[in-house]
Design an enzyme around this catalytic site. Structure first.
Site, PDB file in Angstrom:
ATOM      1  CB  SER A 233      52.382  37.132  24.792  1.00  0.00           C
ATOM      2  OG  SER A 233      51.414  37.971  25.373  1.00  0.00           O
ATOM      3  CG  HIS A 263      51.858  41.536  21.774  1.00  0.00           C
ATOM      4  ND1 HIS A 263      50.876  42.084  22.540  1.00  0.00           N
ATOM      5  CD2 HIS A 263      52.081  40.297  22.312  1.00  0.00           C
ATOM      6  CE1 HIS A 263      50.504  41.225  23.492  1.00  0.00           C
ATOM      7  NE2 HIS A 263      51.243  40.139  23.382  1.00  0.00           N
ATOM      8  CG  HIS A 309      44.079  47.353  22.516  1.00  0.00           C
ATOM      9  ND1 HIS A 309      43.347  46.194  22.512  1.00  0.00           N
ATOM     10  CD2 HIS A 309      45.167  47.113  23.298  1.00  0.00           C
ATOM     11  CE1 HIS A 309      43.958  45.307  23.281  1.00  0.00           C
ATOM     12  NE2 HIS A 309      45.065  45.829  23.762  1.00  0.00           N
ATOM     13  NE  ARG A 318      46.627  46.960  29.642  1.00  0.00           N
ATOM     14  CZ  ARG A 318      47.108  46.242  28.630  1.00  0.00           C
ATOM     15  NH1 ARG A 318      47.812  45.149  28.872  1.00  0.00           N
ATOM     16  NH2 ARG A 318      46.876  46.590  27.374  1.00  0.00           N
ATOM     17  CG  ASP A 364      52.680  49.155  25.194  1.00  0.00           C
ATOM     18  OD1 ASP A 364      53.183  48.677  26.224  1.00  0.00           O
ATOM     19  OD2 ASP A 364      52.091  48.469  24.352  1.00  0.00           O
TER      20      ASP A 364
HETATM   21  N1  CMX Z   1      48.904  54.679  14.394  1.00  0.00           N
HETATM   22  C1  CMX Z   1      48.691  54.601  13.062  1.00  0.00           C
HETATM   23  N2  CMX Z   1      47.814  53.750  12.494  1.00  0.00           N
HETATM   24  C2  CMX Z   1      47.092  52.975  13.325  1.00  0.00           C
HETATM   25  C3  CMX Z   1      47.222  53.039  14.710  1.00  0.00           C
HETATM   26  C4  CMX Z   1      48.178  53.928  15.265  1.00  0.00           C
HETATM   27  N3  CMX Z   1      48.430  54.011  16.563  1.00  0.00           N
HETATM   28  N4  CMX Z   1      46.369  52.149  15.261  1.00  0.00           N
HETATM   29  C5  CMX Z   1      45.724  51.544  14.248  1.00  0.00           C
HETATM   30  N5  CMX Z   1      46.168  52.058  13.076  1.00  0.00           N
HETATM   31  C6  CMX Z   1      45.815  51.636  11.730  1.00  0.00           C
HETATM   32  C7  CMX Z   1      46.226  50.183  11.559  1.00  0.00           C
HETATM   33  O1  CMX Z   1      47.618  50.058  11.244  1.00  0.00           O
HETATM   34  C8  CMX Z   1      45.330  49.743  10.419  1.00  0.00           C
HETATM   35  O2  CMX Z   1      45.878  50.225   9.226  1.00  0.00           O
HETATM   36  P1  CMX Z   1      45.787  49.345   7.870  1.00  0.00           P
HETATM   37  O3  CMX Z   1      44.333  49.215   7.589  1.00  0.00           O
HETATM   38  O4  CMX Z   1      46.550  50.167   6.885  1.00  0.00           O
HETATM   39  O5  CMX Z   1      46.433  48.022   8.180  1.00  0.00           O
HETATM   40  C9  CMX Z   1      44.048  50.519  10.726  1.00  0.00           C
HETATM   41  O6  CMX Z   1      44.429  51.620  11.567  1.00  0.00           O
HETATM   42  C10 CMX Z   1      42.992  49.723  11.448  1.00  0.00           C
HETATM   43  O7  CMX Z   1      43.582  49.155  12.604  1.00  0.00           O
HETATM   44  P2  CMX Z   1      42.699  48.741  13.863  1.00  0.00           P
HETATM   45  O8  CMX Z   1      41.700  47.733  13.430  1.00  0.00           O
HETATM   46  O9  CMX Z   1      42.215  49.955  14.577  1.00  0.00           O
HETATM   47  O10 CMX Z   1      43.812  48.099  14.803  1.00  0.00           O
HETATM   48  P3  CMX Z   1      44.484  46.653  14.655  1.00  0.00           P
HETATM   49  O11 CMX Z   1      43.666  45.726  15.469  1.00  0.00           O
HETATM   50  O12 CMX Z   1      44.763  46.306  13.247  1.00  0.00           O
HETATM   51  O13 CMX Z   1      45.870  46.936  15.347  1.00  0.00           O
HETATM   52  C11 CMX Z   1      47.357  47.741  16.998  1.00  0.00           C
HETATM   53  C12 CMX Z   1      45.968  47.164  16.735  1.00  0.00           C
HETATM   54  C13 CMX Z   1      47.562  47.836  18.520  1.00  0.00           C
HETATM   55  C14 CMX Z   1      48.413  46.805  16.409  1.00  0.00           C
HETATM   56  C15 CMX Z   1      47.417  49.147  16.338  1.00  0.00           C
HETATM   57  O14 CMX Z   1      46.492  50.003  16.964  1.00  0.00           O
HETATM   58  C16 CMX Z   1      48.799  49.761  16.422  1.00  0.00           C
HETATM   59  O15 CMX Z   1      49.645  49.457  15.576  1.00  0.00           O
HETATM   60  N6  CMX Z   1      49.040  50.634  17.446  1.00  0.00           N
HETATM   61  C17 CMX Z   1      50.373  51.172  17.663  1.00  0.00           C
HETATM   62  C18 CMX Z   1      51.252  50.104  18.321  1.00  0.00           C
HETATM   63  C19 CMX Z   1      50.860  49.887  19.754  1.00  0.00           C
HETATM   64  O16 CMX Z   1      50.633  50.823  20.502  1.00  0.00           O
HETATM   65  N7  CMX Z   1      50.785  48.607  20.159  1.00  0.00           N
HETATM   66  C20 CMX Z   1      50.498  48.273  21.576  1.00  0.00           C
HETATM   67  C21 CMX Z   1      49.296  47.396  21.725  1.00  0.00           C
HETATM   68  C22 CMX Z   1      49.005  47.169  23.200  1.00  0.00           C
HETATM   69  C23 CMX Z   1      48.783  45.713  23.524  1.00  0.00           C
HETATM   70  O17 CMX Z   1      49.216  44.804  22.752  1.00  0.00           O
HETATM   71  O18 CMX Z   1      48.205  45.441  24.592  1.00  0.00           O
END
Ligand code: CMX
Length: 425
Positions: A233, A263, A309, A318, A364
């Site tokens: 964002s 996000h 994250h 948070r 979240d």
């Molecule tokens: N559940 C399942 N798999 C997860 C996961 C979770 N909560 N968190 C990370 N992973 C997976 C990723 O999807 C990624 O898989 P691939 O290699 O198959 O693509 C792998 O682990 C590595 O990811 P990462 O480097 O640890 O995390 P990213 O930077 O790629 O993604 C985020 C970060 C937040 C998108 C991811 O942790 C996620 O999808 N979490 C759940 C959604 C969520 O809670 N989002 C809120 C974020 C808060 C914010 O924006 O402030």
């Protein structure tokens, strides 16, 4: 009583000179390198832009102008805005002055709500919030002054004016989204005796006999305001604003990114996850049942919302602030108890799964649970609340960028062919 504009104007030469000095002296010094993985991987970890409002430390979480978040969770978002912009907290009188200034700008013209009412009933609250903001763009002072030939040195003043107008209107605008989308469409007028956050809760019209929803709103809007500038964002707002699109366009750009499920929409997804669990097990599941459910989720290729994250490698402070609020305000709420079992089980499952770099909870995982507990029962609306808050950070960053003359963003992209040649493949 100090005025925000004067305090910022006084600090500005210091901000500008420091940056000018650094660029003059060390302009050619490298601060980051980019690997092939990073180029294909969302630029994760590439240090290629500056944000002085806040920084996210992987080990400790959000630090606002040098102050760890946990030290300022009791502040209100108006104070947060002042801090983000100037690097200092306002005294009580100055805060009152800012709140009075915002109150004077808070009315949203009727035509904006007519636009919202004209939308199909199933329009997502994030789309409504973004549309309403863009509908307000015609009142942009930045745009008007730009068309009149405003000098570059004055950009930040016009940007601050628009930001104050926009932030002042965000609660009424977003409460209007709520009333039109989920209630009878009748708007509730502001209460002049309430602050920015309490008014938002009040104008939504959710019964709040204990005043706890107003307290939660203040906390929520404070916690979500800023998270440095690389997140989706803030980054979208930054890029849009760098083209000198005014704050209405730029914040709307940021909101459109906030609407993504990885996000800002994660809080909606997270609450849906909690509700589905609660329904499936007819109450709070046992740790064993939850473990099985978590594995089913992962094995079906879905993420467990509220955990992990892109930057943090610790429990999100948070989340901790929300947890402390919940412990005091609603410890016996079933969804709060469920969130605690999630905390016991999910990190272990994610560790065993072996993919996520961070297995700790993010904000979240609890923010929606608390909103639900205090009567906001529509998960799709949660990201719009996040949007009200994130507008504070986006506006602060934008004002600073106009003040220090950040140019239009234009990184160089390369082709896969170029990368192949570069690595000798
Ligand atoms: N559940 C399942 N798999 C997860 C996961 C979770 N909560 N968190 C990370 N992973 C997976 C990723 O999807 C990624 O898989 P691939 O290699 O198959 O693509 C792998 O682990 C590595 O990811 P990462 O480097 O640890 O995390 P990213 O930077 O790629 O993604 C985020 C970060 C937040 C998108 C991811 O942790 C996620 O999808 N979490 C759940 C959604 C969520 O809670 N989002 C809120 C974020 C808060 C914010 O924006 O402030």
């Amino acid at each position: 009583m100090a005025k925000l504009k004067d305090v910022f104007a006084n600090k500005l030469p210091q901000f500008q000179n420091e940056i000018k000095g650094l660029v003059t002296k060390y302009g050619d010094k490298a601060i980051s390198e980019v690997t092939v993985t990073q180029a294909y991987g969302g630029m994760r970890g590439v240090k290629a832009q500056v944000c002085d409002t806040s920084t996210v430390s992987p080990e400790t979480g959000l630090i606002v102008r040098g102050i760890p978040l946990e030290k300022i969770t009791d502040r209100c978002p108006e104070e947060m805005f002042w801090l983000l912009l100037t690097g200092e907290l306002p005294d009580a009188d100055s805060l009152k002055g800012l709140q009075a200034d915002l109150a004077g700008r808070a009315d949203v013209p009727d035509y904006v709500f007519d636009v919202l009412r004209a939308l199909p009933k199933d329009t997502h609250p994030m789309a409504m919030q973004s549309i309403a903001l863009v509908a307000l763009q015609r009142g942009s002072k930045f745009r008007k002054r730009y068309d009149e030939g405003m000098r570059k040195q004055e950009y930040w003043e016009a940007c601050l004016e628009d930001s104050l107008d926009l932030l002042a209107k965000m609660p009424a605008l977003t409460a209007g989204v709520y009333r039109i989308r989920y209630e009878d469409g009748k708007l509730i007028p502001r209460d002049p005796n309430k602050d920015w956050s309490a008014n938002f809760a009040h104008m939504m019209g959710v019964p709040d006999p204990t005043g706890r929803l107003a307290d939660l709103m203040r906390l929520y809007l404070n916690l979500h305001a800023d998270h440095e500038s690389g997140n989706v964002s803030a980054n979208l707002c930054h890029v849009c604003g760098s083209a000198l699109s005014d704050p209405y366009y730029s914040v709307a750009a940021g909101l459109n990114g906030l609407a993504g499920p990885l996000h800002g929409l994660a809080n909606q997804e997270c609450l849906k996850f909690h509700l589905a669990l609660h329904e499936k097990f007819n109450g709070v599941p046992t740790a064993e049942q939850l473990k099985e459910y978590a594995w089913e989720t992962l094995n079906s290729g879905r993420v467990i919302p509220g955990f992990g994250h892109a930057v943090l490698r610790c429990t999100d402070p948070r989340y901790t602030a929300c947890h402390e609020f919940g412990l005091k305000a609603c410890p016996d709420e079933p969804l709060f108890k469920l969130a605690d079992i999630m905390l016991q089980v999910v990190p272990g499952v994610l560790k065993e799964h072996g993919k996520a770099k961070n297995t700790n909870p993010n904000v979240d995982a609890l923010s929606g649970v608390l909103m639900y507990a205090f009567g906001v029962k529509q998960p799709p609306f949660y990201t719009a609340i996040f949007g009200v808050s994130r507008a504070v950070g986006m506006c602060s960053q934008m004002i600073l960028n106009r003040a220090i003359g950040t140019p239009i963003t234009r990184p160089k992209s390369v082709t896969t062919e170029w990368i192949k040649q570069q690595v000798g493949g």
